[in-house]
Design a protein around this motif. Structure first.
Motif, short mmCIF file in Angstrom:
data_model
loop_
_atom_site.label_atom_id
_atom_site.label_comp_id
_atom_site.label_asym_id
_atom_site.label_seq_id
_atom_site.Cartn_x
_atom_site.Cartn_y
_atom_site.Cartn_z
N GLN A 172 -0.93 -4.35 10.89
CA GLN A 172 -1.71 -5.13 9.93
C GLN A 172 -1.36 -4.76 8.49
N GLU A 173 -0.13 -4.33 8.27
CA GLU A 173 0.35 -3.95 6.95
C GLU A 173 1.04 -5.14 6.30
N VAL A 174 0.79 -5.35 5.02
CA VAL A 174 1.41 -6.44 4.29
C VAL A 174 2.85 -6.05 3.97
N ILE A 175 3.80 -6.85 4.48
CA ILE A 175 5.22 -6.59 4.26
C ILE A 175 5.67 -7.20 2.94
N GLN A 176 5.24 -8.44 2.70
CA GLN A 176 5.64 -9.16 1.50
C GLN A 176 4.47 -10.00 1.04
#
Length: 159
Positions: free
Chosen positions: A52-56
């Motif tokens: 659930q980590e924002v990549i972009q």
């Protein structure tokens, strides 16, 4: 004036546009289910589904600003109950703002879909459908404002 039905409709327009700002508008998952693209009123985020980590994240502040402008116009129109023609004009401008917002959302989601996963369409979620609710409420408010105006004119004619 709270006893008029158009006041309730105009308040619901403002609530619907606040929902657009707070909830996601469009989502798409890539074929291997490892990444998800989420469009909100403020940004287009590529998220890793496992962590659930924002990549972009790409900013789309114009969608949020237009939605807030529509909410403010609805609340301002709500206070203009003594001048019904001005109120109808403000509601017409608000309809145009909501249509522009909707068109920009569709264009942005189409562009994002074409670059992320063109084989499958994404899903429009709560934020997108709230715009339609706001547009319907705006049309109903205008209809009842026009009805009040026609009633006042007919009473003036009788005098």
């Amino acid at each position: 004036m709270i006893q008029r039905i158009q006041t309730v409709f105009l308040f619901l327009v403002a609530v619907a546009m606040i929902l657009v700002v707070t909830f996601p508008i469009w989502q798409q998952v890539n074929p291997d289910q490892s990444q998800m693209l989420t469009l909100t009123a403020w940004s287009l985020d590529k998220i890793d589904t496992q962590t659930q980590e924002v990549i972009q994240s790409d900013g789309n502040i114009y969608l949020g600003v237009l939605a807030l402008v529509a909410a403010v116009l609805a609340l301002f129109s709500l206070t203009q109950y003594k001048n019904r023609t001005k109120q109808m004009f403000i509601n017409m401008i608000n309809s145009i703002v909501m249509v522009v917002t909707l068109a920009l959302i569709i264009w942005t989601s189409h562009q994002a879909n074409a670059s992320f996963n063109p084989e499958v369409n994404g899903a429009f979620v709560v934020g997108f459908w709230a715009i339609f609710g706001g547009m319907i409420m705006n049309l109903l408010a205008n209809r009842f404002i026009r009805k009040d105006e026609m009633l006042v004119r007919s009473v003036d004619r009788i005098r």
